[in-house]
Design an enzyme around this catalytic site. Structure first.
Site, PDB file in Angstrom:
ATOM      1  N   HIS A 211      26.399   6.849  33.560  1.00 18.47           N
ATOM      2  CA  HIS A 211      27.443   7.814  33.905  1.00 18.47           C
ATOM      3  C   HIS A 211      28.607   7.711  32.923  1.00 18.47           C
ATOM      4  CE1 HIS A 211      25.202   8.282  37.551  1.00 18.47           C
ATOM      5  NE2 HIS A 211      25.483   7.058  37.973  1.00 18.47           N
TER       6      HIS A 211
ATOM      7  N   GLU B 239      30.469   3.561  40.386  1.00 20.48           N
ATOM      8  CA  GLU B 239      29.916   3.493  41.728  1.00 20.48           C
ATOM      9  C   GLU B 239      29.598   2.056  42.100  1.00 20.48           C
ATOM     10  OE1 GLU B 239      26.593   6.108  41.180  1.00 20.48           O
ATOM     11  OE2 GLU B 239      25.278   4.524  40.425  1.00 20.48           O
TER      12      GLU B 239
ATOM     13  N   HIS C 197      21.381   1.896  34.497  1.00 18.49           N
ATOM     14  CA  HIS C 197      20.890   1.386  35.770  1.00 18.49           C
ATOM     15  C   HIS C 197      19.796   2.303  36.317  1.00 18.49           C
ATOM     16  CE1 HIS C 197      24.004   4.330  36.725  1.00 18.49           C
ATOM     17  NE2 HIS C 197      23.377   4.534  37.871  1.00 18.49           N
TER      18      HIS C 197
ATOM     19  N   ARG D 268      20.451  11.188  32.035  1.00 19.72           N
ATOM     20  CA  ARG D 268      19.156  10.502  32.113  1.00 19.72           C
ATOM     21  C   ARG D 268      18.712  10.030  30.733  1.00 19.72           C
ATOM     22  NH1 ARG D 268      16.946  15.301  34.692  1.00 19.72           N
ATOM     23  NH2 ARG D 268      17.397  15.253  36.917  1.00 19.72           N
TER      24      ARG D 268
END
Length: 338
Positions: free
Chosen positions: A102, A119, A175, A195
């Site tokens: 991200h 996150e 991740h 991605r």
């Protein structure tokens, strides 16, 4: 204006939108999932087109954005910007998710016209041997070369997932959630995701799902080397609190409730119990079932959780106050110490 805790009904991402999803959101967490293959329950969400709705009280049926318009800063507090800041999800990964990264706010605002995304995960359940990818070790090789040669799988750092484990995933960290795992996820309110690899999965059109290689290379931080978060526990009225993350975007802790515990005041709170309990305040009460998610307005005071259970609490951070509370234990909380 009569404020009260908002029990939220989630928005679901399912079917081809989450090809890796399973049935556990319905079967284990008793969510009203629309399809057998449902990957995400957006418990508290103001994402456009993916909003959760109020399920209780006089405002039942209203979207979160409607409540923000109605209650304003009494609901959100002073968030410092116009965007609703946080998003709470439950995820069910029957198969491994794509390997992704991200962006931070600066990059995302320029390239996606939205906030970036950091996150954290709390593992709720994991099948024996289930693993998640948590960072990479390219051993000095250029990531661009590794991707060009199709060798990303070789450099992923896989760790075994266990219920109760907590992982902090700041922007820039590669991740992937492995199959057979369900997690609680608190994050910035953004869907900015790049991605790098998707295990050869195809979309409805039979073509491989889109990768975002150059943008992923732009934002990946190869220096990130993190371990799962142990947290720091403090005693309080009605039990104890274990803090895991307090970065510039959000704070995450676990409440260990034994009796009646007052909840923090002055900040908007996201509360998710893991067992039946009762939420009380001066004007009323609200019985909660496991994995209900409640939005407690920032301007509400005197709210208590009653029962014998563990519950997850997420909010905007107050790092100075938490450093004072924890002292030397501050280094046990991700994001709290530089």
């Amino acid at each position: 204006m009569q404020l009260y805790p908002l029990l939220m009904a989630p928005y679901f991402r399912s079917g081809e939108e989450t090809p890796w999803g399973g049935t556990m959101l319905r079967d284990a967490f008793l969510k009203d999932a629309p399809e057998d293959r449902t990957g995400e329950s957006l418990e508290i969400s103001a994402l456009p087109g993916k909003e959760s709705t109020v399920a209780n009280g006089v405002h039942a049926g209203k979207t979160l954005s409607a409540m923000i318009s109605c209650w304003g800063e009494s609901l959100t507090g002073n968030t410092g910007h116009g965007e609703f800041p946080l998003l709470l999800k439950l995820l069910d990964a029957a198969q491994t998710l794509s390997v992704q990264v991200h962006p931070g706010d600066d990059y995302a605002l320029v390239h996606e016209q939205k906030l970036g995304k950091s996150e954290a995960w709390i593992v709720l359940n994991a099948e024996p041997g289930a693993k998640l990818a948590y960072g990479i070790d390219p051993k000095g090789e250029a990531l661009s070369d590794i991707l060009a040669q199709g060798r990303l799988e070789e450099v992923l750092n896989w760790v075994e997932a266990r219920p109760g484990d907590v992982y902090y995933i700041p922007n820039g960290m590669i991740h992937a959630l492995g199959g057979g795992i369900q997690v609680y996820e608190i994050q910035q309110s953004s869907d900015a995701t790049y991605r790098l690899w998707d295990w050869g999965r195809t979309g409805k059109d039979g073509k491989p799902r889109e990768l975002h290689t150059q943008k992923a290379l732009d934002v990946t931080r190869l220096d990130l080397r993190l371990d799962r978060i142990e947290g720091a526990t403090v005693l309080c009225k009605g039990g104890s609190r274990t803090y895991y993350v307090s970065d510039e975007h959000f704070e995450l802790c676990r409440l260990n409730v034994s009796g009646s515990m007052p909840l923090p005041e002055g900040r908007m709170l996201f509360l998710t119990p893991t067992a039946p309990c009762i939420l009380t305040w001066e004007e009323g009460s609200l019985p909660l079932q496991p994995f209900d998610s409640v939005l407690i307005p920032a301007a509400m005071g005197g709210v208590r959780i009653e029962g014998t259970l563990k519950a997850f609490l997420s909010s905007l951070p107050d790092q100075n106050a938490l450093r004072q509370e924890l002292g030397y234990r501050s280094d046990c909380v991700a994001g709290l110490v530089e």
